[in-house]
Design an enzyme around this catalytic site. Structure first.
Site, mmCIF file in Angstrom:
data_model
loop_
_atom_site.group_PDB
_atom_site.id
_atom_site.type_symbol
_atom_site.label_atom_id
_atom_site.label_comp_id
_atom_site.label_asym_id
_atom_site.label_seq_id
_atom_site.Cartn_x
_atom_site.Cartn_y
_atom_site.Cartn_z
ATOM 1 N N HIS A 132 0.817 -1.233 0.256
ATOM 2 C CA HIS A 132 -0.129 -0.033 -0.032
ATOM 3 C C HIS A 132 1.055 1.289 0.011
ATOM 4 O O HIS A 132 1.724 1.453 0.933
ATOM 5 C CB HIS A 132 -0.852 -0.034 1.254
ATOM 6 C CG HIS A 132 -1.889 -1.231 1.379
ATOM 7 N ND1 HIS A 132 -3.073 -1.170 0.747
ATOM 8 C CD2 HIS A 132 -1.627 -2.320 1.666
ATOM 9 C CE1 HIS A 132 -3.596 -2.237 0.758
ATOM 10 N NE2 HIS A 132 -2.998 -3.164 1.601
ATOM 11 N N LYS A 187 -8.261 -7.071 -7.588
ATOM 12 C CA LYS A 187 -8.347 -7.227 -6.216
ATOM 13 C C LYS A 187 -9.910 -7.421 -5.995
ATOM 14 O O LYS A 187 -10.563 -6.430 -6.010
ATOM 15 C CB LYS A 187 -7.609 -6.102 -5.358
ATOM 16 C CG LYS A 187 -7.630 -6.396 -3.846
ATOM 17 C CD LYS A 187 -6.342 -6.962 -3.626
ATOM 18 C CE LYS A 187 -6.633 -7.451 -1.815
ATOM 19 N NZ LYS A 187 -6.065 -6.507 -1.257
ATOM 20 N N HIS A 205 -8.439 -10.934 -1.177
ATOM 21 C CA HIS A 205 -8.459 -10.717 0.463
ATOM 22 C C HIS A 205 -9.579 -11.818 1.005
ATOM 23 O O HIS A 205 -10.346 -11.267 1.001
ATOM 24 C CB HIS A 205 -8.780 -9.244 0.990
ATOM 25 C CG HIS A 205 -8.814 -9.190 2.431
ATOM 26 N ND1 HIS A 205 -7.680 -7.933 2.838
ATOM 27 C CD2 HIS A 205 -9.305 -9.580 3.216
ATOM 28 C CE1 HIS A 205 -8.076 -8.184 4.022
ATOM 29 N NE2 HIS A 205 -8.965 -9.062 4.123
ATOM 30 N N HIS A 255 -1.697 -12.317 1.378
ATOM 31 C CA HIS A 255 -1.340 -12.292 2.937
ATOM 32 C C HIS A 255 -2.155 -13.424 3.648
ATOM 33 O O HIS A 255 -2.952 -13.097 4.440
ATOM 34 C CB HIS A 255 -1.839 -10.983 3.459
ATOM 35 C CG HIS A 255 -2.973 -10.027 3.199
ATOM 36 N ND1 HIS A 255 -4.032 -10.954 3.553
ATOM 37 C CD2 HIS A 255 -3.359 -8.874 2.928
ATOM 38 C CE1 HIS A 255 -5.084 -9.916 2.837
ATOM 39 N NE2 HIS A 255 -4.455 -8.994 2.712
ATOM 40 N N ASP A 267 2.376 -6.682 2.107
ATOM 41 C CA ASP A 267 1.230 -5.846 2.968
ATOM 42 C C ASP A 267 1.502 -4.631 3.564
ATOM 43 O O ASP A 267 0.783 -4.198 4.509
ATOM 44 C CB ASP A 267 0.236 -6.760 3.424
ATOM 45 C CG ASP A 267 -1.022 -6.108 3.577
ATOM 46 O OD1 ASP A 267 -1.527 -5.269 2.874
ATOM 47 O OD2 ASP A 267 -1.803 -6.854 4.508
#
Ligand code: ZN
Length: 339
Positions: free
Chosen positions: A16, A100, A138, A173, A246
């Site tokens: 990010h 995403k 995610h 992640h 991440d």
């Protein structure tokens, strides 16, 4: 004893970078070490079209060129209920590498995410697969108990992966033993990124003693058995597991407060902390594959050309980097990337 290590320039397959002043503050920590990074689209106004991804890439490149840092940001767009095959084609033509999927409301700026993955038009996934774009997930089921959210979402990933065997999917992640086992079991189109912080901390490091907001992230760090499974996966040499930090900066006052933001700002010491982990397990020869080869290969990218040198030289992670408190601030670590 190894005291100096040269590896191919690494790729951070999940970062990010924010925008504006915060981006200019944090980007040198990534661009100074990594050749490329997959930049997440969850800005305040989410990046959902190729044109906005291209504008965002230009903003990042401008900042890096002012700093004379060669860096190749790989761009993403956020999947929404309004994403059509034309949106995917448009994003591809703007050079977007990945799309995403955020379930609605699970993390920073994830409102407007996907409520029910069954409702996504399969043609959207087909268009992504056709253009060689990667789906980044995610994987957390909203509404479940926080430690069970990742396990609870894997069934959705399995459904998509089975229905679209040509679509490459990265579970972002991963934090759980269930996640690791799922990736092992899944077809060759499924891989996972692993962060540095999830290799180092468990839930106890967040709330076990005094509350540590700088270890608070989504998905939340879990049990010791989960952390151990992640370490085994990262060290395994299995190309389905690769680095995505991440790294997620938030200003200090938005972490140290009621209703604090989720995210660990690991970029200032990501490679160094990772080198310590690999060193502690006698696995330094496997570091380069995890940081610089497996991710690129899964994404179908050429490998970075340059190298970085990591030397055994103690230093201390600073207390702050601008307005942000880095992960493990103040910790003395044994490895350093040579500048
Ligand atoms: Zn993230």
């Amino acid at each position: 004893m190894i005291t100096r290590l040269q590896i191919r320039k690494p790729d951070d397959m999940h970062v990010h970078l924010r925008e504006g002043d915060m981006m200019r503050e944090v980007v040198p920590h990534t661009a100074g070490v990594f050749g490329r990074a997959l930049v997440m689209p969850n800005l305040k106004n989410a990046v959902i079209h190729g044109t906005s991804a291209a504008r965002y890439r230009d903003e990042i490149l401008r900042a890096c060129s002012e700093l004379r840092l060669p860096f190749d940001p790989l761009m993403t767009v956020k999947l929404t209920a309004q994403t059509t095959t034309d949106v995917i084609k448009g994003a591809y033509s703007c050079g977007v590498a990945a799309v995403k999927l955020y379930p609605e409301g699970v993390t920073t700026n994830s409102t407007g995410g996907i409520r029910d993955p069954d409702q996504i038009n399969p043609d959207v996934f087909r268009a992504m697969a056709h253009n060689g774009m990667v789906l980044c997930v995610h994987a957390e089921e909203p509404g479940l108990f926080s430690l069970d959210r990742e396990s609870g979402y894997l069934r959705h990933v399995e459904k998509i992966a089975t229905a679209h065997p040509n679509l490459r999917i990265v579970i972002e992640h991963i934090t759980s033993r269930d996640g690791v086992e799922f990736v092992h079991r899944a077809g060759p189109n499924v891989a996972a990124t692993i962060t540095v912080h999830h290799l180092l901390i468990t839930l106890d490091d967040v709330i076990g003693d005094k509350l540590n907001p700088h270890n608070f992230c989504k998905p939340i760090a879990k049990r010791e058995a989960d952390r151990a499974a992640l370490v085994t996966a990262a060290l395994s040499g299995n190309p389905k597991f690769f680095l995505g930090t991440d790294s997620a900066p938030h200003a200090q006052d938005t972490k140290e407060c009621a209703s604090g933001c989720a995210g660990c700002f690991t970029a200032p010491a990501a490679i160094e902390l990772l080198t310590e982990i690999f060193d502690a397990h006698g696995a330094l020869p496997g570091l380069e594959s995890f940081t610089s080869i497996f991710g690129a290969q899964f994404y179908g990218l050429g490998l970075n050309m340059g190298t970085i040198t990591i030397v055994k030289e103690p230093w201390e992670i600073p207390a702050t980097c601008g307005a942000v408190v880095p992960f493990m601030a103040g910790k003395r670590i044994g490895w350093r990337v040579a500048k």
